[in-house]
Motif scaffolding. Structure first.
Motif, PDB file in Angstrom:
ATOM      1  N   GLN A  26      -4.764   0.690   8.224  1.00 38.69           N
ATOM      2  CA  GLN A  26      -3.383   0.467   7.788  1.00 38.69           C
ATOM      3  C   GLN A  26      -3.227  -0.941   7.197  1.00 38.69           C
ATOM      4  OE1 GLN A  26      -1.040   2.589   7.427  1.00 38.69           O
ATOM      5  NE2 GLN A  26       0.891   1.442   7.373  1.00 38.69           N
ATOM      6  N   LYS A  29      -4.568  -0.769   3.694  1.00 39.17           N
ATOM      7  CA  LYS A  29      -3.595  -0.171   2.759  1.00 39.17           C
ATOM      8  C   LYS A  29      -2.536  -1.199   2.372  1.00 39.17           C
ATOM      9  CE  LYS A  29      -3.901   4.622   4.423  1.00 39.17           C
ATOM     10  NZ  LYS A  29      -3.177   5.690   5.143  1.00 39.17           N
ATOM     11  N   GLY A  59      -8.884   1.409   3.280  1.00 36.66           N
ATOM     12  CA  GLY A  59      -7.436   1.286   3.080  1.00 36.66           C
ATOM     13  C   GLY A  59      -7.098   0.664   1.733  1.00 36.66           C
TER      14      GLY A  59
END
Ligand code: MG
Length: 452
Positions: A26, A29, A59
Motif C-alpha cells: 500500500q 501504491k 505497489g
C-alpha cells in the motif's frame, strides 16, 4: 492505520508484525501516485530487504510508475543517485538504520536527494489512507536494474577531497560496517584512496550484524581494540545504512559524535568562514570550537532533515548531529557517511593525527534521562516547567533548554514516542547530574499529580 505513518526516520516496524508486505504494498501504491514517473529503490542488508522491496516495487508499478532497482546501497548513495539523474522523480530506501535485525523501514527521498519533507510525507500518507485505483494493464510501470550506483557515489566523494594527498600518505585504517549497507562501497572508497583497510563486519549478513548497529562505544569494542592493536591511523564505523559514521582515534579511543562534529566544523571553517548548523541537543563543545575558529553556530530543532533544510536556506558551510551524522554542503544536503570518511582522512593528512587534533578540546559532562509521558500531556508538562523556570535564560527551539553559565538542561518531548528526553550538560560533572535529576523529578511529580 496510525494517523501519522511516518516517524522522524520514515516508516519503521518489526517485520511481519507492524512492518508487513501488505503495508509495504500500500505504501508502494501511495508512493507511485505521489512521485510518479520513475522511482529509484535501494536497500540495506537486512534479511527482509527483498520482501519489502518487492512489495513496495509492486505497489509503485501497479500505480503506473516505473522502478529502478539499485541493489544494496548506503542511504546517501541512493540520495546522490536520485539528485544526479534527471530521469528519476524520487527515491525509496528500505532500511531501519541502526535498529535491530528484526526491524525494517521505508524512507522516501525527494527529487533533490534530500529526505522527504513533512509535506511530501503527508501527501503519501493521504494517498495511503485511500483505496488507490490500479493503472490499466497497458499503463503499469516496469522495473529496471542498475549496477554501479555505489561506484558513482564513491567517485563523486573522491572528487570532493584532496585525493592525491590522501593517496600519497600511506594511511592504515580499521573499518567496521556492522555488516550493513556500506559493506561494498566503504572498502572500495578506501581502496581508491590507497588507504590500507583492515575490515571487520564487512559482510552482508543481515541476520547477524556482528554487533548492534548503533555505533556506540559499547558496540564497537572489537573495532576499538583492533585499531589500537594494529596501530592504525584511524578506526571507522558506520551505522546500518551508512548515513552516519563515527571514529576511533589513533590511540584506540572512541571519539564521540560531538567531538567529530566539532573537529569537522573547525576543519570546514579553516577553508571558509560562515555558520555551522546543529540541533539544540548538541554539546556546547561544538559551539565553543566553532566560535574559536571564527564561525557562528546556528541551532535548530532535532532531526537531520531540519538541519539540512536550514543549511540550504542560510548557505551554511557545514552542519551535523551529535550521533555521527555529518552534512557537507559541497556534496549533498543529507547525512553522508562516505564523505565523512574521506574528509576525516584529508583532515588527518593535512593537520595531523586525530588524537592530537582533539587533545585541546574542553571536557563536558553529559547526563541523559528518559521519562514516559503520554502525547496528550506533553504541552502541559512544558507549560508547567516554563512556570517553574520563570526568570531563567531559556531557548525554546525544541522543547525547553535552560541555560546556565557552565552548561544547560534540555527537556524535550519526543516527536514520535510517548516520552520526554532530558539532556543535561556541564563542565561540572556534579552539576550535570544534579540538574538532570532535578528536572526528571519536576516532570515526574507533575505527571503523578495529573493522574492522581
Ligand atoms: Mg542511519
Amino acid at each position: 492505520m496510525p494517523e501519522r505513518l511516518f516517524g522522524t526516520n520514515g516508516v519503521r516496524g518489526v517485520i511481519n508484525e507492524d512492518m508487513t508486505s501488505d503495508l509495504a504494498l500500500q505504501m508502494g501504491k501511495a508512493i507511485g501516485i505521489a512521485m510518479g514517473g520513475t522511482v529509484a529503490i535501494a536497500t540495506d542488508t537486512r534479511v527482509s530487504a527483498d520482501m519489502i522491496k518487492a512489495a513496495v516495487s509492486s505497489g509503485i508499478m501497479s500505480a503506473g510508475a516505473d522502478v529502478l532497482d539499485l541493489g544494496v546501497l548506503p542511504t546517501p548513495a541512493l540520495q546522490y543517485y536520485v539528485r544526479t539523474h534527471s530521469n528519476v522523480n524520487g527515491g525509496v530506501m528500505i532500511t531501519a538504520s541502526h535498529n535491530p535485525p528484526q526491524f525494517n523501514g521505508i524512507k522516501c527521498i525527494s527529487p533533490d536527494g534530500t529526505e522527504a519533507s513533512r509535506e511530501e510525507e503527508e501527501e503519501i500518507e493521504a494517498q495511503y489512507a485511500k483505496e488507490i485505483p490500479c493503472a490499466p494493464w497497458n499503463e503499469i510501470g516496469d522495473m529496471g536494474r542498475i549496477k554501479g550506483a555505489g561506484e558513482e557515489y564513491i567517485d563523486a566523494i573522491i572528487s570532493k577531497v584532496d585525493s592525491e594527498s590522501i593517496r600519497k600518505a600511506g594511511l592504515k585504517v580499521c573499518l567496521d560496517c556492522a555488516n550493513g549497507a556500506a559493506y561494498e562501497t566503504a572498502p572500495l572508497l578506501l581502496k581508491k584512496l590507497n588507504v590500507r583497510a583492515i575490515t571487520i563486519n564487512c559482510n552482508p549478513q543481515g541476520e547477524f550484524p556482528g554487533h548492534p548497529s548503533e555505533p556506540t562505544e559499547e558496540n564497537l569494542k572489537d573495532l576499538i581494540s583492533l585499531t589500537e592493536a594494529t596501530e592504525s591511523d584511524l578506526g571507522i564505523a558506520h551505522d546500518g545504512d551508512a548515513d552516519r559514521c563515527v571514529f576511533i582515534s589513533n590511540d584506540g579511543k572512541y571519539v564521540s559524535g560531538d567531538k567529530s562534529l566539532a573537529l569537522m566544523s573547525r576543519y570546514a571553517l579553516s577553508k571558509k568562514k560562515g555558520s555551522i548548523v546543529t540541533p539544540v541537543s548538541s554539546s556546547s563543545l561544538v559551539e565553543e570550537i566553532v566560535n574559536g575558529a571564527g564561525g557562528s553556530i546556528d541551532y535548530t530543532a532535532v532531526g537531520s532533515p531540519i538541519v539540512a533544510r536550514r543549511m540550504i536556506e542560510t548557505g551554511a558551510v557545514f552542519g551535523g548531529e551529535e550521533n555521527g551524522g555529518l552534512i557537507f554542503p559541497e556534496h549533498q544536503y543529507c547525512r553522508d557517511g562516505g564523505l565523512a570518511i574521506a574528509k576525516m582522512l584529508e583532515c588527518i593528512v593535512k593537520d595531523g593525527p586525530l588524537k592530537s587534533q582533539i587533545s585541546d578540546f574542553p571536557v563536558y559532562y553529559t547526563m541523559k534521562k528518559k521519562i514516559e509521558c503520554p502525547h496528550s500531556m506533553k504541552k502541559n508538562v512544558l507549560d508547567h516547567l516554563a512556570g517553574e523556570s520563570a526568570g531563567a535564560r531559556m531557548d525554546n527551539t525544541d522543547g525547553m533548554k535552560i541555560l546556565f553559565d557552565d552548561g544547560w538542561v534540555l527537556v524535550r518531548p519526543s516527536g514520535t514516542e510517548p516520552v520526554f528526553r532530558i539532556f543535561s550538560e556541564s563542565k561540572d560533572e556534579a552539576a550535570a547530574k544534579e540538574r538532570a535529576e532535578k528536572y526528571e523529578t519536576l516532570v515526574k511529580e507533575y505527571l503523578d499529580q495529573g493522574f492522581s
